[in-house]
Design an enzyme around this catalytic site. Structure first.
Site, mmCIF file in Angstrom:
data_model
loop_
_atom_site.group_PDB
_atom_site.id
_atom_site.type_symbol
_atom_site.label_atom_id
_atom_site.label_comp_id
_atom_site.label_asym_id
_atom_site.label_seq_id
_atom_site.Cartn_x
_atom_site.Cartn_y
_atom_site.Cartn_z
ATOM 1 N N GLU A 1 0.883 -1.176 0.000
ATOM 2 C CA GLU A 1 0.000 0.000 0.000
ATOM 3 C C GLU A 1 0.909 1.211 0.000
ATOM 4 O OE1 GLU A 1 -2.993 1.122 3.060
ATOM 5 O OE2 GLU A 1 -2.794 -0.983 3.590
ATOM 6 N N ASP B 1 -5.305 8.526 10.109
ATOM 7 C CA ASP B 1 -3.954 8.149 10.501
ATOM 8 C C ASP B 1 -3.552 8.711 11.851
ATOM 9 O OD1 ASP B 1 -3.098 6.597 8.269
ATOM 10 O OD2 ASP B 1 -3.164 8.432 7.089
#
Lengths: 246, 409
Positions: free
Chosen positions: A34, A45
């Site tokens: 990824e 995140d």
């Protein structure tokens, strides 16, 4: 069945050379990579990845630079290793969904992971990506309803990304019974691997993940390892450890 | 769209105002946000909730806030009559308390233990810390380290009110990083915490919920102006950052086709990228912080760093309903720069004895421009969304000399 595992790296972090080297090293073990295209407001995140993304943006790396790095990686990996782009919806929307998909096709990307597109908003993206032969990766969570798991399981391409807990990247591993149920539920209804992500950071948590899922994704830990030294030696050592254990 | 159906049918069930709004958030949060939507929709039908909120509006906030005919200002500029809706008189000094109390009651009803939010200049933080103290909830306010140093009086107010002020120490250490930090804390424990968003932004249901709580401003103002002048205003003017005070006052007038609505954006120190925060004027549709809206963005698709002298207007996105109202033409969006805003800050202080917040100064400055073009019979209603005490130090330090104010002597 052989496990199906992925690594996450922030594009061109800590710099272009070390990123490409880390990507190639990780694909010696992992089945897919990824590649995070940094976005300045990464709501999914935690601090480690957000800071890495911020550093890349601040260093002046542009979208086209990242595509060049991707080309280099693509040219040096076996055909069965897949590359995914992970980024936020605005990067795609900003370039036009169709156009973004074309760029991905041009650079040999298999599909997209877009953490701020929940299932209920996915149609406008999937309709276009599917026509372009790109995989749109769906998430399942401990709270996903059976009906939604069924829909996702049946339309999934590539793999299904199961989020092991409530939280964001960089949280600690905590496999609750309800995600085990969700993963098991999805596995019986889909042809693609169901892969567990979030909170996986060592051999121990990888093993735990494999008891439930078809594979695991390691993200934050990879970035932390790159932060440990200036020559990827900790990172490379970790990949070797995984190669030996799995 | 039929204006007659507006805004009761907005947003739709998925939280869209036309193409704007929605819910662009990680899957693992969607379930939690759906719970908030369901709880709010249930609470909205519950008369006892509104009774409690209106009791607090009246006895705690001091509502209804008055409407004041600014005769001195109106006659000085020789055009339309300017009226101010005095949200600056609310407890805590601005309109923010209207939705903070609503969010606190919602959190209580849902059994949450803690309110969390980000704050830029500290206005939303202070209002939320106040609502938390009143309702017996814990309160964590995330604030950029840079802003903490700049806004020490508000930081102290929040701490005195019992809130924890948690510094955001990454990136540029201002509002955007505070949003990231608050979001990170929120997703770690969405069960016990409610993220009390500070404007008509964020994923559904927040743009709807904050608008609904702010709509008391418009309802009061419409009745008050009718009583005072015997007619509806020809124009209503409000500043727009995220757009909560503007949605509050506009909501009552949207169906009054003859009433012009003006949203005033910050033109900052110039038209170059990064020198302003005039989102609707210069932006294009994008997705940020969980919703689709007009967005100021870099060539590569990252939200832009933006600037305004008024920290409350300093945001690269804008409420989805404003984005919709821009496209359908019902609201006219204009901009006012730093200098014009500061000039009005002193002008309103000296001509009417009202020290306006720098945010509200933008609205007042545009209203005066507009008044000059109108006749004496026209009425312009301006939302004076907050008082300027919080801005005194900054304004005097940077512009005092120009206006004959010396901090030292």
């Amino acid at each position: 069945m052989k496990s199906y595992n992925g690594a996450y790296l922030v594009a061109d972090y800590p710099d272009r050379e070390r990123f490409i080297s880390a990507a190639l090293k990780s694909l010696e073990f992992f089945d897919f990579l990824e590649i995070g295209i940094p976005f300045s407001d990464p709501v999914s995140d935690g601090t480690v990845i957000a800071k890495a993304a911020y550093d890349v943006i601040e260093s002046g790396v542009k979208f086209n630079d990242i595509m060049k790095s991707i080309d280099e990686i693509k040219s040096k990996i076996p055909a069965d290793r897949k590359l995914y782009v992970m980024t936020y919806a605005n990067h795609i929307y900003h370039r036009g969904i169709q156009n973004f998909g074309k760029i991905m096709n041009d650079h040999g990307i298999s599909g997209m992971i877009i953490p701020d597109i929940p299932f209920i908003e996915s149609r406008r993206f999937t309709d276009i990506f599917e026509q372009q032969g790109l995989e749109f990766i769906y998430f399942i969570t401990p709270e996903s309803k059976p009906e939604q798991i069924k829909q996702i399981a049946q339309s999934a391409k590539g793999f299904i990304y199961s989020v092991s807990m409530r939280g964001i990247t960089g949280s600690s591993m905590n496999l609750k019974a309800d995600i085990k149920t969700a993963v098991a539920d999805a596995k019986t209804q889909t042809k693609v691997p169901v892969v567990l992500g979030f909170g996986i950071r060592d051999v121990e948590s990888c093993k735990n993940a494999l008891e439930t899922a078809d594979g695991f994704i390691i993200g934050t830990r990879m970035i932390e390892l790159l932060n440990e030294d200036a020559d990827n030696s900790s990172f490379n050592k970790f990949v070797e450890e995984l190669k030996a254990k799995f | 769209m039929a204006i007659a159906d507006y805004p009761e049918n907005m947003p739709d069930q998925k939280g869209f105002f036309g193409e704007y709004g929605g819910s662009f958030i990680p899957e693992q949060l969607q379930v939690i946000i759906d719970e908030i939507t369901a709880a709010y929709i249930e609470m909205k039908q519950d008369e006892s909730f509104w009774n409690e909120l209106h009791y607090l509006y009246k006895h705690y906030v001091g509502r209804p806030s008055p409407v004041f005919h600014a005769k001195n200002l109106s006659s000085k500029y020789g055009g339309a009559q300017i009226y101010f809706k005095r949200e600056d008189l609310n407890h805590t000094g601005a309109h923010k308390i209207n939705h903070c109390l609503g969010e606190a009651l919602l959190a209580k009803k849902m059994g949450k233990k803690k309110l969390i939010a980000e704050t830029g200049a500290g206005q939303h933080g202070v209002a939320l810390a106040t609502a938390a103290a009143l309702t017996g909830l814990e309160c964590d306010i995330y604030m950029g380290e840079v802003d903490i140093k700049k806004e020490s009086p508000n930081v102290l107010r929040m701490k005195v009110l019992g809130a924890r002020v948690i510094p955001a120490t990454h990136g540029r250490k201002t509002l955007k990083e505070a949003v990231d930090a608050a979001f990170e804390a929120y997703v770690k424990d969405p069960v016990n915490q409610l993220y009390a968003i500070g404007s008509v932004v964020g994923p559904h249901p927040f743009p709807m919920l904050v608008r609904d709580f702010q709509s008391v401003v418009g309802r009061e103002a419409r009745a008050q102006i009718l009583e005072m002048t015997g007619k509806l205003p020809s124009s209503v003017v409000a500043c727009v950052g995220g757009g909560s005070n503007a949605m509050g006052i506009f909501s009552a007038f949207i169906k009054d086709k003859d009433v012009e609505l003006y949203g005033v954006e910050p033109a900052g120190r110039g038209t170059a990228d990064g020198d302003h925060a005039a989102t609707i004027t210069y932006g294009k549709p994008g997705i940020i912080h969980g919703f689709k809206c007009y967005l100021l963005q870099e060539a590569n698709g990252d939200p832009m760093e933006v600037y305004s002298i008024a920290s409350g207007l300093d945001y690269p996105g804008v409420g989805p309903e404003h984005s919709f109202l821009k496209d359908n033409g019902r609201v006219n969006y204009q901009s006012i720069n730093d200098k014009e805003a500061v000039k009005m800050f002193f002008e309103l202080s000296r001509v009417e004895g009202l020290i306006p917040a720098l945010e509200s100064s933008h609205a007042a400055a545009y209203a005066v421009k507009l008044a000059e073009k109108k006749s004496k019979d026209d009425v312009i209603l301006v939302n004076l969304s907050g008082r300027g005490d919080k801005d005194l130090d900054f304004v005097v330090e940077n512009y005092g000399k120009e206006y004959g104010v010396d901090k030292l002597g």
